[in-house]
Scaffold this active site. Structure first.
Site, mmCIF file in Angstrom:
data_model
loop_
_atom_site.group_PDB
_atom_site.id
_atom_site.type_symbol
_atom_site.label_atom_id
_atom_site.label_comp_id
_atom_site.label_asym_id
_atom_site.label_seq_id
_atom_site.Cartn_x
_atom_site.Cartn_y
_atom_site.Cartn_z
ATOM 1 N N HIS A 180 0.812 -1.220 0.000
ATOM 2 C CA HIS A 180 0.000 0.000 0.000
ATOM 3 C C HIS A 180 0.846 1.272 0.000
ATOM 4 O O HIS A 180 0.306 2.372 -0.149
ATOM 5 C CB HIS A 180 -1.004 -0.005 1.158
ATOM 6 C CG HIS A 180 -0.432 0.274 2.511
ATOM 7 N ND1 HIS A 180 -0.064 -0.730 3.385
ATOM 8 C CD2 HIS A 180 -0.164 1.435 3.151
ATOM 9 C CE1 HIS A 180 0.382 -0.189 4.512
ATOM 10 N NE2 HIS A 180 0.327 1.123 4.398
ATOM 11 N N ASP A 195 -0.004 -7.612 1.408
ATOM 12 C CA ASP A 195 0.528 -6.253 1.560
ATOM 13 C C ASP A 195 2.059 -6.246 1.660
ATOM 14 O O ASP A 195 2.630 -5.965 2.708
ATOM 15 C CB ASP A 195 -0.102 -5.581 2.783
ATOM 16 C CG ASP A 195 0.102 -4.077 2.799
ATOM 17 O OD1 ASP A 195 0.552 -3.520 1.783
ATOM 18 O OD2 ASP A 195 -0.198 -3.455 3.847
ATOM 19 N N GLN A 218 1.137 6.068 11.946
ATOM 20 C CA GLN A 218 1.265 6.623 10.611
ATOM 21 C C GLN A 218 2.719 6.988 10.337
ATOM 22 O O GLN A 218 3.388 7.599 11.140
ATOM 23 C CB GLN A 218 0.335 7.824 10.394
ATOM 24 C CG GLN A 218 0.616 9.048 11.219
ATOM 25 C CD GLN A 218 -0.171 9.128 12.510
ATOM 26 O OE1 GLN A 218 -0.657 8.123 13.015
ATOM 27 N NE2 GLN A 218 -0.293 10.326 13.035
ATOM 28 N N ASP A 261 4.908 4.507 9.697
ATOM 29 C CA ASP A 261 5.656 3.268 9.924
ATOM 30 C C ASP A 261 5.299 2.165 8.932
ATOM 31 O O ASP A 261 5.918 1.105 8.923
ATOM 32 C CB ASP A 261 5.424 2.761 11.352
ATOM 33 C CG ASP A 261 6.085 3.635 12.393
ATOM 34 O OD1 ASP A 261 7.204 4.112 12.146
ATOM 35 O OD2 ASP A 261 5.483 3.852 13.464
#
Length: 264
Positions: free
Chosen positions: A74, A119, A208, A210
């Site tokens: 992502h 992912d 957020q 990481d």
């Protein structure tokens, strides 16, 4: 819901490097806890995790080889030529004059990635980073439990700013059954693809900025081995909302095959 652990917003463009803080969790611009708690961590020592990489799009990663960075799917848009990403390595202080930087030349995103599972991605660097240890990946489930180490330059609190210094913390394994219980994620976890880690009480988590960074532990030879990739979570360090990580062992053969095809 603050889900992905990639950092978005003007703070990334400016990369405001606030000193201190703790580790944090993803944030694709969503609701923010009005009273965010510090995601408990401490500053890593220079050289402690030499495989850690900071990526310019607001993610983390780990050196899989001198020319490849393993990160989250992502964090990247697609498979193909990509010369826009800058990888920073070799330092805990992102302002250090000793930092090593490399541009990307290609991105490989997990085939079939659609936002649910799978992912992982590899970023190929235009030239190798030599002299730094790489991080081997787990190829069996033998290390997919116990206590893990997380590390990154992400926000120190939900909705917070990126950090100048690399931070670290430890989190315990949470079973698929527990993580998928109604008290936690209520069936959202893909058991084959994902692994959870964190405290029931919250307080310690990735956040957020990481996304894509490694979750790792010691193997039988006391060497670091990567068992997870920072993926998502509901907010950062909330009670009953452990971090969710890509289960590296499940994708090990696919990752190795892709790495070979990229010359790494």
């Amino acid at each position: 819901m603050v889900k992905w652990r990639i950092f978005f917003g003007a703070a990334m463009a400016a990369l405001t490097m606030a000193a201190g803080g703790a580790i944090a969790s993803p944030a694709a611009a969503a609701s923010v806890d009005p009273t965010p708690s510090v995601v408990g961590g401490t500053r890593a020592a220079q050289g402690e995790f030499p495989f850690m990489v900071r990526l310019s799009m607001g993610c983390g990663g780990a050196l899989y080889s001198p020319t490849l960075v393993l990160t989250a799917a992502h964090c990247v848009s697609r498979t193909g030529t990509n010369t826009s990403i800058t990888a920073t390595a070799g330092v805990v202080d992102l302002n250090s004059t000793s930092k090593i930087t490399r541009k990307s030349n290609y991105v490989y995103r997990a085939p079939g990635y659609n936002g649910a599972g799978k992912d992982w991605a590899l970023i190929r660097l235009a030239s190798p980073i030599t002299g730094l240890a790489t991080l081997p990946i787990a190829t069996t489930t033998a290390y997919d439990s116990g206590t893990f180490t997380i590390s990154g330059w992400g926000a120190a609190s939900e909705g917070g700013s990126q950090q100048r210094y690399l931070l670290k913390a430890t989190v315990p394994f949470v079973s698929d059954a527990t993580c998928n219980s109604s008290a936690m994620y209520g069936g959202e976890i893909i058991a084959t693809d994902e692994i959870c880690a964190g405290y029931t009480s919250g307080g310690v988590d990735t956040c957020q900025g990481d996304s894509g960074g490694p979750m790792f532990r010691r193997d039988a030879a006391n060497a670091w081995i990567q068992v997870g990739i920072v993926s998502w979570g509901d907010g950062c360090a909330r009670p009953n909302k452990p971090g969710v990580y890509t289960q590296v062992s499940y994708f090990a053969s696919a990752i190795r095959s892709a790495a070979t095809s990229l010359g790494g």
